[in-house]
Design a protein around this motif. Structure first.
Motif, PDB file in Angstrom:
ATOM      1  N   MET A   1       0.576  -1.132   0.006  1.00 56.12           N
ATOM      2  CA  MET A   1      -0.082   0.210  -0.055  1.00 56.12           C
ATOM      3  C   MET A   1       0.779   1.234   0.011  1.00 56.12           C
ATOM      4  O   MET A   1       1.991   1.048   0.310  1.00 56.12           O
ATOM      5  CB  MET A   1      -0.909  -0.108   1.218  1.00 56.12           C
ATOM      6  N   GLU A   2       0.599   2.397  -0.298  1.00 57.36           N
ATOM      7  CA  GLU A   2       1.102   3.603  -0.360  1.00 57.36           C
ATOM      8  C   GLU A   2       1.082   4.155   1.007  1.00 57.36           C
ATOM      9  O   GLU A   2       0.379   4.212   1.732  1.00 57.36           O
ATOM     10  CB  GLU A   2       0.222   4.736  -1.365  1.00 57.36           C
ATOM     11  N   GLN A   3       2.646   4.565   1.391  1.00 57.29           N
ATOM     12  CA  GLN A   3       2.889   4.789   2.587  1.00 57.29           C
ATOM     13  C   GLN A   3       3.479   6.350   2.808  1.00 57.29           C
ATOM     14  O   GLN A   3       3.881   6.748   1.752  1.00 57.29           O
ATOM     15  CB  GLN A   3       4.042   3.870   3.066  1.00 57.29           C
ATOM     16  N   VAL A   4       3.294   6.900   3.836  1.00 56.45           N
ATOM     17  CA  VAL A   4       3.897   8.083   4.003  1.00 56.45           C
ATOM     18  C   VAL A   4       5.019   8.096   5.044  1.00 56.45           C
ATOM     19  O   VAL A   4       5.066   7.454   6.218  1.00 56.45           O
ATOM     20  CB  VAL A   4       2.737   9.023   4.548  1.00 56.45           C
ATOM     21  N   LEU A   5       6.024   8.875   4.696  1.00 60.21           N
ATOM     22  CA  LEU A   5       7.228   9.022   5.642  1.00 60.21           C
ATOM     23  C   LEU A   5       7.404  10.387   5.883  1.00 60.21           C
ATOM     24  O   LEU A   5       7.642  11.427   5.070  1.00 60.21           O
ATOM     25  CB  LEU A   5       8.396   8.429   4.484  1.00 60.21           C
ATOM     26  N   ASP A   6       7.566  10.822   7.258  1.00 57.20           N
ATOM     27  CA  ASP A   6       7.510  12.009   7.732  1.00 57.20           C
ATOM     28  C   ASP A   6       9.123  12.270   7.795  1.00 57.20           C
ATOM     29  O   ASP A   6       9.798  11.660   8.608  1.00 57.20           O
ATOM     30  CB  ASP A   6       7.000  12.237   9.072  1.00 57.20           C
ATOM     31  N   ILE A   7       9.435  13.349   7.033  1.00 57.66           N
ATOM     32  CA  ILE A   7      10.986  13.907   6.882  1.00 57.66           C
ATOM     33  C   ILE A   7      11.340  14.741   8.022  1.00 57.66           C
ATOM     34  O   ILE A   7      10.583  15.776   8.391  1.00 57.66           O
ATOM     35  CB  ILE A   7      11.313  14.452   5.658  1.00 57.66           C
ATOM     36  N   PRO A   8      12.053  14.126   8.877  1.00 50.80           N
ATOM     37  CA  PRO A   8      12.499  15.448   9.892  1.00 50.80           C
ATOM     38  C   PRO A   8      12.747  16.722   9.642  1.00 50.80           C
ATOM     39  O   PRO A   8      13.512  16.938   8.398  1.00 50.80           O
ATOM     40  CB  PRO A   8      13.639  14.365  10.549  1.00 50.80           C
ATOM     41  N   LYS A   9      12.758  17.702  10.455  1.00 50.89           N
ATOM     42  CA  LYS A   9      13.242  18.916  10.170  1.00 50.89           C
ATOM     43  C   LYS A   9      14.569  19.130  10.067  1.00 50.89           C
ATOM     44  O   LYS A   9      15.237  18.342  10.826  1.00 50.89           O
ATOM     45  CB  LYS A   9      12.456  19.866  11.283  1.00 50.89           C
ATOM     46  N   GLN A  10      15.147  19.936   9.001  1.00 48.99           N
ATOM     47  CA  GLN A  10      16.512  19.966   8.952  1.00 48.99           C
ATOM     48  C   GLN A  10      16.920  21.589   8.303  1.00 48.99           C
ATOM     49  O   GLN A  10      16.015  22.146   7.749  1.00 48.99           O
ATOM     50  CB  GLN A  10      17.096  19.064   7.955  1.00 48.99           C
ATOM     51  N   GLU A  11      17.916  22.094   8.710  1.00 47.64           N
ATOM     52  CA  GLU A  11      18.253  23.328   8.349  1.00 47.64           C
ATOM     53  C   GLU A  11      18.950  23.391   7.051  1.00 47.64           C
ATOM     54  O   GLU A  11      19.925  22.382   6.725  1.00 47.64           O
ATOM     55  CB  GLU A  11      19.304  24.038   9.361  1.00 47.64           C
ATOM     56  N   VAL A  12      18.803  24.246   6.012  1.00 41.24           N
ATOM     57  CA  VAL A  12      19.403  24.439   4.824  1.00 41.24           C
ATOM     58  C   VAL A  12      19.802  25.907   4.430  1.00 41.24           C
ATOM     59  O   VAL A  12      19.102  26.563   4.925  1.00 41.24           O
ATOM     60  CB  VAL A  12      18.411  23.904   3.838  1.00 41.24           C
ATOM     61  N   ILE A  13      20.868  26.132   4.061  1.00 42.43           N
ATOM     62  CA  ILE A  13      21.565  27.317   3.695  1.00 42.43           C
ATOM     63  C   ILE A  13      21.313  27.646   2.304  1.00 42.43           C
ATOM     64  O   ILE A  13      21.679  26.796   1.373  1.00 42.43           O
ATOM     65  CB  ILE A  13      23.067  27.304   4.064  1.00 42.43           C
ATOM     66  N   SER A  14      20.504  28.550   2.031  1.00 44.12           N
ATOM     67  CA  SER A  14      20.172  29.027   0.682  1.00 44.12           C
ATOM     68  C   SER A  14      21.285  29.466  -0.342  1.00 44.12           C
ATOM     69  O   SER A  14      22.285  29.853   0.387  1.00 44.12           O
ATOM     70  CB  SER A  14      18.923  29.884   0.728  1.00 44.12           C
ATOM     71  N   LYS A  15      21.088  29.937  -1.319  1.00 49.39           N
ATOM     72  CA  LYS A  15      22.148  30.419  -2.326  1.00 49.39           C
ATOM     73  C   LYS A  15      22.508  31.779  -1.682  1.00 49.39           C
ATOM     74  O   LYS A  15      23.692  32.138  -1.929  1.00 49.39           O
ATOM     75  CB  LYS A  15      21.710  30.502  -3.680  1.00 49.39           C
TER      76      LYS A  15
END
Length: 310
Positions: free
Chosen positions: A73-87
């Motif tokens: 069946m289709e499953q959902v995966l919660d991605i943990p919060k993470q910090e990203v540095i933009s351009k």
């Protein structure tokens, strides 16, 4: 103490129970029921041989065994919060969610060690890669573009694992508090600027309408004065024409010896002279014809002299 073989013999009831137990054990080892939405892999001596579909399935007892129970069946995966540095060097916190479905249970079971952890790490890595190439304004305004790009990259990477990534959604893009305050101040300034521009444009439009209204009123007033002058000139022209015709008639009557015409003409000029004197704004004397009958008699005497002379 010695035991004889007869001491270990089983009765008929015990033999039946033993047979029933072995039969049930054989059935449990042979018959497998797979629930809907799942598929099971079958291994023979540790090697994958086939996949069991939902429903009733038969195995070779003591040789085949169930390897992995795969959720299809289709499953959902919660991605943990993470910090990203933009351009543009903005530190942004990203929160996302991934939807996936296993389409090949054999690949999902034997091509990757830990499927969920692999998808999780792959998604987090690609989020940092894709969003790190964008500026903050693009992150905030191009969610659909980010989702489509992540879906394309991650789906291609998980294809050898027998997984189909159906959707990837960026739930939240949260800049630092100082940056949020600066953005709110900028937004407020932009809105104030737009309000000021709109107010100035409204005042400009109102002034233009007022000026056009005054211009139209002056034009109409000038046209009215012009039309009035034309009408007065036409009235004077008609009056002059009428007076000329009256003079011609009087002159013709005098030429024919009509004394009454002379009396009418002198009385008319006398009356007009009195009217003009009375209407004058600088006049200090009120002219009143005290003896109008004497005046008419003088006029009659003049006419009599003219008749005698004629």
């Amino acid at each position: 103490m010695s035991f004889s073989p007869s001491d270990f013999s089983f009765g008929p009831a015990a033999s039946v129970l033993l047979f029933v137990f072995l039969a049930l054990f054989f059935v449990f080892q042979t018959v497998k029921t797979v629930p809907q939405g799942f598929q099971w892999t079958v291994e023979r001596f540790g090697r994958y041989i086939r996949t069991l579909k939902p429903g009733l399935n038969i195995l070779v007892p003591f040789i085949d065994k169930v390897g992995h129970r795969i959720n299809m069946m289709e499953q959902v995966l919660d991605i943990p919060k993470q910090e990203v540095i933009s351009k543009d060097n903005a530190n942004v916190t990203i929160d996302a969610v991934c939807f996936f479905q296993i389409i090949n249970p054999a690949q999902a079971a034997y091509e990757v060690s830990d499927l969920i952890l692999s998808i999780l790490n792959l998604t987090m890595t690609n989020i940092r890669t894709v969003l790190g190439e964008m500026e903050l304004d693009e992150m905030l305004s191009k969610r659909e573009l980010i989702n489509a790009k992540l879906l394309e990259v991650i789906d291609l990477a998980t294809n050898p694992w027998g997984v189909k990534v159906t959707r990837i959604e960026i739930k939240d893009v949260r800049p630092p508090e100082q940056l949020v305050a600066a953005m709110n101040a900028q937004m407020k300034a932009e809105r104030t600027k737009r309000a000021t521009v709109l107010e100035a444009e409204g005042e400009k439009a109102a002034a233009i309408l007022v000026a056009e209204g005054k211009k139209e009123a002056e034009i109409r007033e000038a046209e009215g004065r012009k039309q009035a002058e034309i009408l007065r000139a036409e009235a004077r022209e008609r009056s002059a024409e009428a007076e000329a015709r009256a003079t011609d008639v009087v002159s013709a009557s005098i030429g024919r010896g009509n004394i009454a015409a002379i009396q009418y003409f002198v009385a008319l000029k006398y009356t007009e002279a009195l009217q003009n004197i009375g209407l004058s704004g600088s006049s200090k004397v009120l002219m009143v014809p005290v003896d109008a009958a004497g005046l008419m008699g003088a006029v009659a005497g003049v006419t009599d002299l003219l008749r005698e002379k004629k």
